[in-house]
Design a protein around this motif. Structure first.
Motif, PDB file in Angstrom:
ATOM      1  N   ASP A   4      49.217  68.222  49.290  1.00 23.69           N
ATOM      2  CA  ASP A   4      49.344  68.593  50.695  1.00 23.69           C
ATOM      3  C   ASP A   4      49.434  70.103  50.917  1.00 23.69           C
ATOM      4  OD1 ASP A   4      49.425  67.552  53.349  1.00 23.69           O
ATOM      5  OD2 ASP A   4      51.510  68.236  53.468  1.00 23.69           O
ATOM      6  N   SER A   5      49.105  70.898  49.921  1.00 22.06           N
ATOM      7  CA  SER A   5      49.075  72.346  50.119  1.00 22.06           C
ATOM      8  C   SER A   5      47.714  72.933  49.756  1.00 22.06           C
ATOM      9  CB  SER A   5      50.167  73.027  49.284  1.00 22.06           C
ATOM     10  OG  SER A   5      49.944  72.802  47.894  1.00 22.06           O
ATOM     11  N   TRP A   6      46.706  72.070  49.616  1.00 24.13           N
ATOM     12  CA  TRP A   6      45.393  72.521  49.143  1.00 24.13           C
ATOM     13  C   TRP A   6      44.702  73.404  50.174  1.00 24.13           C
ATOM     14  CZ3 TRP A   6      40.106  71.684  50.298  1.00 24.13           C
ATOM     15  CH2 TRP A   6      39.215  72.039  49.268  1.00 24.13           C
ATOM     16  N   GLU A   7      43.931  74.352  49.674  1.00 25.63           N
ATOM     17  CA  GLU A   7      43.104  75.207  50.513  1.00 25.63           C
ATOM     18  C   GLU A   7      41.708  75.278  49.913  1.00 25.63           C
ATOM     19  OE1 GLU A   7      44.776  79.082  50.952  1.00 25.63           O
ATOM     20  OE2 GLU A   7      46.823  78.329  51.215  1.00 25.63           O
ATOM     21  N   GLY A   8      40.688  75.184  50.757  1.00 24.64           N
ATOM     22  CA  GLY A   8      39.342  75.301  50.229  1.00 24.64           C
ATOM     23  C   GLY A   8      38.277  75.016  51.264  1.00 24.64           C
ATOM     24  N   ARG A   9      37.060  74.808  50.774  1.00 26.61           N
ATOM     25  CA  ARG A   9      35.902  74.634  51.644  1.00 26.61           C
ATOM     26  C   ARG A   9      34.980  73.539  51.122  1.00 26.61           C
ATOM     27  NH1 ARG A   9      32.707  80.251  51.139  1.00 26.61           N
ATOM     28  NH2 ARG A   9      34.636  80.919  52.168  1.00 26.61           N
ATOM     29  N   PHE A  10      34.218  72.971  52.049  1.00 21.03           N
ATOM     30  CA  PHE A  10      33.221  71.949  51.769  1.00 21.03           C
ATOM     31  C   PHE A  10      31.886  72.408  52.361  1.00 21.03           C
ATOM     32  CE2 PHE A  10      37.343  69.995  52.163  1.00 21.03           C
ATOM     33  CZ  PHE A  10      37.400  68.997  51.211  1.00 21.03           C
ATOM     34  N   TRP A  11      30.789  72.106  51.673  1.00 13.91           N
ATOM     35  CA  TRP A  11      29.467  72.398  52.216  1.00 13.91           C
ATOM     36  C   TRP A  11      28.461  71.418  51.633  1.00 13.91           C
ATOM     37  CZ3 TRP A  11      31.620  74.978  48.160  1.00 13.91           C
ATOM     38  CH2 TRP A  11      30.843  75.170  47.021  1.00 13.91           C
ATOM     39  N   ALA A  12      27.305  71.340  52.258  1.00 11.08           N
ATOM     40  CA  ALA A  12      26.248  70.452  51.783  1.00 11.08           C
ATOM     41  C   ALA A  12      25.195  71.245  51.021  1.00 11.08           C
ATOM     42  CB  ALA A  12      25.602  69.730  52.956  1.00 11.08           C
ATOM     43  N   ARG A  13      24.778  70.678  49.897  1.00  9.75           N
ATOM     44  CA  ARG A  13      23.645  71.223  49.156  1.00  9.75           C
ATOM     45  C   ARG A  13      22.443  70.328  49.439  1.00  9.75           C
ATOM     46  NH1 ARG A  13      26.005  70.984  43.336  1.00  9.75           N
ATOM     47  NH2 ARG A  13      27.248  69.338  44.292  1.00  9.75           N
ATOM     48  N   THR A  14      21.342  70.936  49.833  1.00  7.44           N
ATOM     49  CA  THR A  14      20.159  70.172  50.215  1.00  7.44           C
ATOM     50  C   THR A  14      18.999  70.479  49.278  1.00  7.44           C
ATOM     51  OG1 THR A  14      19.337  71.886  51.734  1.00  7.44           O
ATOM     52  CG2 THR A  14      20.894  70.275  52.636  1.00  7.44           C
ATOM     53  N   GLY A  15      18.057  69.542  49.211  1.00  9.19           N
ATOM     54  CA  GLY A  15      16.862  69.732  48.399  1.00  9.19           C
ATOM     55  C   GLY A  15      17.160  69.920  46.930  1.00  9.19           C
ATOM     56  N   CYS A  16      18.103  69.155  46.399  1.00 10.79           N
ATOM     57  CA  CYS A  16      18.496  69.321  44.992  1.00 10.79           C
ATOM     58  C   CYS A  16      17.517  68.633  44.052  1.00 10.79           C
ATOM     59  CB  CYS A  16      19.904  68.765  44.763  1.00 10.79           C
ATOM     60  SG  CYS A  16      21.192  69.640  45.683  1.00 10.79           S
ATOM     61  N   ASN A  17      17.188  69.303  42.988  1.00  9.33           N
ATOM     62  CA  ASN A  17      16.330  68.767  41.929  1.00  9.33           C
ATOM     63  C   ASN A  17      17.034  69.035  40.605  1.00  9.33           C
ATOM     64  OD1 ASN A  17      14.405  68.456  39.854  1.00  9.33           O
ATOM     65  ND2 ASN A  17      12.705  68.911  41.244  1.00  9.33           N
ATOM     66  N   TRP A  18      17.608  67.987  40.019  1.00  9.25           N
ATOM     67  CA  TRP A  18      18.414  68.190  38.823  1.00  9.25           C
ATOM     68  C   TRP A  18      17.563  68.349  37.565  1.00  9.25           C
ATOM     69  CZ3 TRP A  18      22.145  70.213  40.861  1.00  9.25           C
ATOM     70  CH2 TRP A  18      22.809  69.685  41.962  1.00  9.25           C
ATOM     71  N   ASP A  19      16.263  68.075  37.656  1.00  8.27           N
ATOM     72  CA  ASP A  19      15.386  68.434  36.544  1.00  8.27           C
ATOM     73  C   ASP A  19      15.326  69.952  36.390  1.00  8.27           C
ATOM     74  OD1 ASP A  19      14.803  65.799  35.987  1.00  8.27           O
ATOM     75  OD2 ASP A  19      13.023  65.764  37.276  1.00  8.27           O
ATOM     76  N   ASN A  20      15.356  70.632  37.539  1.00  9.62           N
ATOM     77  CA  ASN A  20      15.374  72.098  37.536  1.00  9.62           C
ATOM     78  C   ASN A  20      16.785  72.664  37.674  1.00  9.62           C
ATOM     79  OD1 ASN A  20      12.560  72.140  37.413  1.00  9.62           O
ATOM     80  ND2 ASN A  20      12.363  72.064  39.641  1.00  9.62           N
TER      81      ASN A  20
END
Length: 248
Positions: A66-82
């Motif tokens: 209950d004291s966490w601080e941080g951020r969230f975001w979306a990663r788009t167009g991901c290609n895990w081969d690259n």
């Protein structure tokens, strides 16, 4: 917050706080997979080792103390081969960002739990630019009717559709617009980034910039940070155990 308390005598209470005192529900409204990046502020862990996948329409929960601080975001167009994403990539670290930040431009949902008077402070930030619409709202609580207390922080606009040409980020085999950079991201000057002599409160004035790009973001999403010192119209507060973060 989630806790278990045992009363030993009338004046002593032992409270054992759960390690999972805060819940963040991540919801995708996209028709294709998203990879969510999660970064803790300095000294705070990267939840889920910094990343997870959301299938179209999927909803998943992650937990923190209950004291966490941080951020969230979306990663788009991901290609895990690259081992790479078109937007929000975290340095080629793969599906889990492991504490690394996301490449700009990226729309951010930010929170600092249990701060002044026990309040959580949360916001949507376009300071790093935008790649998708995003919102963040407390669940299971009721506000006092004011605009910035226990209400939804959101930016529902798709900036990729009308971004100024000089701020557009083009990528992909079809060279399409995948993100809209902020002026700070694009030009990196102290003035646009509110750094150096412009860092002091009140010294960063978008109406005195060479081009007031902050106004472009503010006009479309007035409740989101349009530049680094945009606190008065962008910072929300609440006390809540659960927050819903919606992508899209």
């Amino acid at each position: 917050m989630f806790r278990h308390c045992t009363v030993f005598v009338s004046v002593f209470i032992l409270c054992i706080y759960s390690a999972n005192a805060a819940e963040f529900i991540l919801q995708s409204n996209f028709g294709w997979p998203l990879w969510i990046g999660i970064q803790g502020n300095g000294g705070f862990p990267a939840l889920e080792n910094g990343g997870l996948e959301l299938q179209p329409g999927e909803r998943r929960s992650v937990y923190s103390d209950d004291s966490w601080e941080g951020r969230f975001w979306a990663r788009t167009g991901c290609n895990w081969d690259n081992n790479w994403c078109e937007t929000g990539d975290c340095g080629g670290n793969g599906p889990q960002c492991e504490g690394h930040h996301g490449e700009r431009p990226a729309s951010l949902a930010e929170i600092a739990k249990n701060q002044w008077l026990g309040l959580d402070f949360y916001d949507i930030s376009l300071v790093d630019g935008s790649n998708i619409p995003i919102s963040m709202e407390p669940i299971g609580v009721q506000g006092d009717g004011s605009r910035y207390f226990c209400t939804k922080a959101q930016c529902g606009h798709d900036f990729n559709s009308d971004c100024p040409e000089e701020l557009k980020l083009y990528r992909g085999a079809d060279n399409r617009v995948v993100g809209c950079m902020s002026a700070c991201t694009k030009y990196g000057t102290d003035e646009y980034c509110c750094e150096g002599v412009y860092n002091a409160k009140g010294n960063c004035r978008p109406n005195e910039w060479p081009v007031n790009y902050a106004a472009f973001f503010y006009d479309r999403c007035p409740d989101a940070y349009s530049y680094a010192q945009d606190d008065e119209t962008s910072m929300f507060s609440c006390r809540a155990n659960t927050y819903l973060i919606t992508f899209g």
